[in-house]
Design an enzyme around this catalytic site. Structure first.
Site, short mmCIF file in Angstrom:
data_model
loop_
_atom_site.label_atom_id
_atom_site.label_comp_id
_atom_site.label_asym_id
_atom_site.label_seq_id
_atom_site.Cartn_x
_atom_site.Cartn_y
_atom_site.Cartn_z
N HIS A 200 74.70 31.61 50.89
CA HIS A 200 74.89 31.61 52.35
C HIS A 200 73.78 32.46 52.97
O HIS A 200 73.47 33.53 52.46
CB HIS A 200 76.26 32.22 52.65
CG HIS A 200 76.69 32.10 54.08
ND1 HIS A 200 76.16 32.88 55.08
CD2 HIS A 200 77.62 31.31 54.67
CE1 HIS A 200 76.75 32.56 56.23
NE2 HIS A 200 77.64 31.61 56.01
N CYS A 238 74.18 27.28 56.87
CA CYS A 238 75.07 27.79 57.92
C CYS A 238 74.30 27.72 59.24
O CYS A 238 73.38 28.50 59.48
CB CYS A 238 75.49 29.23 57.61
SG CYS A 238 76.53 29.89 58.93
N HIS A 267 78.11 24.88 56.83
CA HIS A 267 78.98 25.53 57.82
C HIS A 267 78.47 25.09 59.18
O HIS A 267 77.34 25.45 59.55
CB HIS A 267 78.86 27.05 57.73
CG HIS A 267 79.53 27.65 56.52
ND1 HIS A 267 79.52 29.00 56.27
CD2 HIS A 267 80.25 27.09 55.54
CE1 HIS A 267 80.20 29.23 55.15
NE2 HIS A 267 80.64 28.09 54.68
N ASP A 313 82.85 25.68 61.07
CA ASP A 313 82.86 27.14 60.92
C ASP A 313 83.57 27.73 62.14
O ASP A 313 84.14 27.00 62.95
CB ASP A 313 81.40 27.61 60.77
CG ASP A 313 81.28 28.94 60.06
OD1 ASP A 313 82.30 29.48 59.63
OD2 ASP A 313 80.15 29.44 59.94
N HIS A 314 83.51 29.03 62.25
CA HIS A 314 84.24 29.79 63.28
C HIS A 314 84.66 29.00 64.51
O HIS A 314 83.85 28.29 65.11
CB HIS A 314 83.39 30.94 63.80
CG HIS A 314 82.84 31.80 62.70
ND1 HIS A 314 81.86 32.71 62.92
CD2 HIS A 314 83.15 31.87 61.38
CE1 HIS A 314 81.57 33.32 61.77
NE2 HIS A 314 82.35 32.81 60.82
N TYR A 327 88.80 32.38 62.71
CA TYR A 327 89.48 31.49 61.75
C TYR A 327 90.89 31.09 62.17
O TYR A 327 91.80 30.99 61.34
CB TYR A 327 89.48 32.14 60.36
CG TYR A 327 88.11 32.07 59.73
CD1 TYR A 327 87.67 30.91 59.11
CD2 TYR A 327 87.22 33.14 59.82
CE1 TYR A 327 86.40 30.81 58.57
CE2 TYR A 327 85.93 33.05 59.27
CZ TYR A 327 85.54 31.88 58.65
OH TYR A 327 84.27 31.78 58.12
C1 DNO Z 1 81.93 34.28 57.78
C2 DNO Z 1 81.51 33.59 56.58
C3 DNO Z 1 80.88 34.52 55.58
C4 DNO Z 1 80.67 33.81 54.26
C5 DNO Z 1 80.00 34.65 53.22
C6 DNO Z 1 79.66 33.84 52.01
O1 DNO Z 1 82.68 33.79 58.55
O2 DNO Z 1 80.67 32.54 56.85
O3 DNO Z 1 81.73 35.61 55.38
O4 DNO Z 1 81.90 33.44 53.74
O5 DNO Z 1 78.86 35.25 53.70
O6 DNO Z 1 79.59 34.67 50.93
#
Ligand code: DNO
Length: 361
Positions: A200, A238, A267, A313-314, A327
């Protein structure tokens, strides 16, 4: 693409049943959370995750994350022990059918934000990062009143100061060496087990508190992939981590690394980048809400023949939901539906184009 969703285990307010009801959801992204970083995960805990996920009709194919012990990043003598445990965890999750493992190589801090509930004009709340606020904080001063909300709660303030202090003499080149040492030992195991490792990017993708950060841009991702040049050594693209810096062209990166077959996990989230390097605010997934062109990123992935895992993602907190910042259920579910819509539209348009081109005029 295989649509997936992050779930924090049985403690998560968002249930597997909730997730299952999101249209098109096929895979759960999770981890064993009851073991300290660096320890071996029990086969029972892994089997338990698999059975509860499969009982809800979904697959357990992605782990996020198997965290990397600080001694590995610091290159300490004890690292070999933690690397052996890491390899054992790869073997164990592979035995349970996991195909992809996400991890990061950020010293001390994982993702960093200065606000977890910044209110947007529509009344929703979101994660935000203001550089000026970060610049005020010095983690080397354990008595400082200033802390950031995303800080790892498993450290006391004094422990945090000590671990940050250990990095004071570490250059980026030294961190690269330690990453290479780690990859040389874990990637052969991943290859043997048929697991794709997906690093990531650093979030945000620049140095904070003077700590070295290296998984930050195209040049460094190129270098990373060459450190161990096999398909199993890949990335989690990401979009928000890379896209919060104007120097990263995320569409180009999706296309390039997708074509190379090195993106195993994506992501997808959008960010509003603030002018003059002032930071960023996370937004709803829709392109028009932020700086990133989500359609163009999905199109680049599609064109590259991407067949890996994508998760929304978020999300913001909307409709009065409370819970783990970034989340919650609702906004991530809206994100998932949006991604499905983009993908279907791209897929059908491309199919039509192909039919048109192959039919005799
Ligand atoms: C946050 C995530 C990160 C991710 C780590 C992977 O929301 O995208 O915490 O899980 O960096 O190791």
């Amino acid at each position: 693409m295989k649509l997936s969703f992050r779930w924090y285990g049985k403690e998560d307010k968002v249930t597997l049943r909730n997730i299952r009801q999101i249209p098109g959801m096929s895979t759960i992204v999770t981890a064993v959370y009851d073991v300290p970083v660096g320890q071996v995960w029990s086969r029972e805990s892994i089997a338990d995750l698999k059975s509860v996920i499969e009982a809800e009709g979904m697959a357990f194919e992605v782990v996020e994350s198997i965290p990397v012990h600080e001694d590995i990043k610091l290159g300490k003598k004890t690292r070999d022990h933690y690397i052996e445990n890491y390899c054992e965890n790869i073997r164990r999750v592979a035995e349970a059918g996991v195909k992809c493992v996400c991890y990061n190589f950020m010293p001390v801090f994982d993702w960093t934000r200065t606000e977890l509930a910044h209110e947007l004009p529509d009344g929703s709340t979101t994660l935000a990062y203001y550089q000026s606020r970060v610049d005020e904080v010095n983690p080397l001063q354990s008595d400082s009143d200033l802390t950031l909300p995303g800080w790892d709660a498993s450290y006391t303030r004094a422990e945090l100061r000590d671990v940050v202090a250990e990095y004071q003499f570490m250059s980026e080149e030294m961190l690269w060496d330690n990453l290479k040492y780690f990859l040389e030992r874990i990637i052969p195991v991943a290859v043997e087990c048929g697991v794709n490792m997906a690093i990531h990017e650093d979030d945000p993708c620049w140095s904070i508190f003077g700590l070295p950060r290296i998984i930050t841009d195209e040049k460094n991702l190129d270098r990373f992939l060459k450190l161990f040049d096999v398909p199993n050594n890949g990335i989690t693209l990401c979009t928000g981590s890379l896209g919060c810096s104007g120097r990263n062209d995320v569409v180009k990166m999706a296309e390039k690394y997708g074509k190379m077959g090195r993106i195993h996990f994506v992501h997808m989230r959008n960010v509003a980048v603030l002018p003059e390097n002032r930071g960023f605010e996370e937004t709803a997934h829709l392109s028009v809400c932020g700086t990133l062109d989500m359609y163009a990123i999905m199109k680049a992935l599609f064109d590259s023949g991407f067949e890996g895992y994508i998760r929304p993602d978020h999300g913001r907190m909307i409709w009065g939901e409370t819970g783990r910042p970034g989340y919650g259920l609702y906004d991530r579910a809206l994100g998932a539906t949006y991604l499905n819509g983009l993908w279907e539209a791209i897929e059908k348009t491309e199919k039509k184009k192909m039919e048109k081109n192959s039919s005799p005029s």
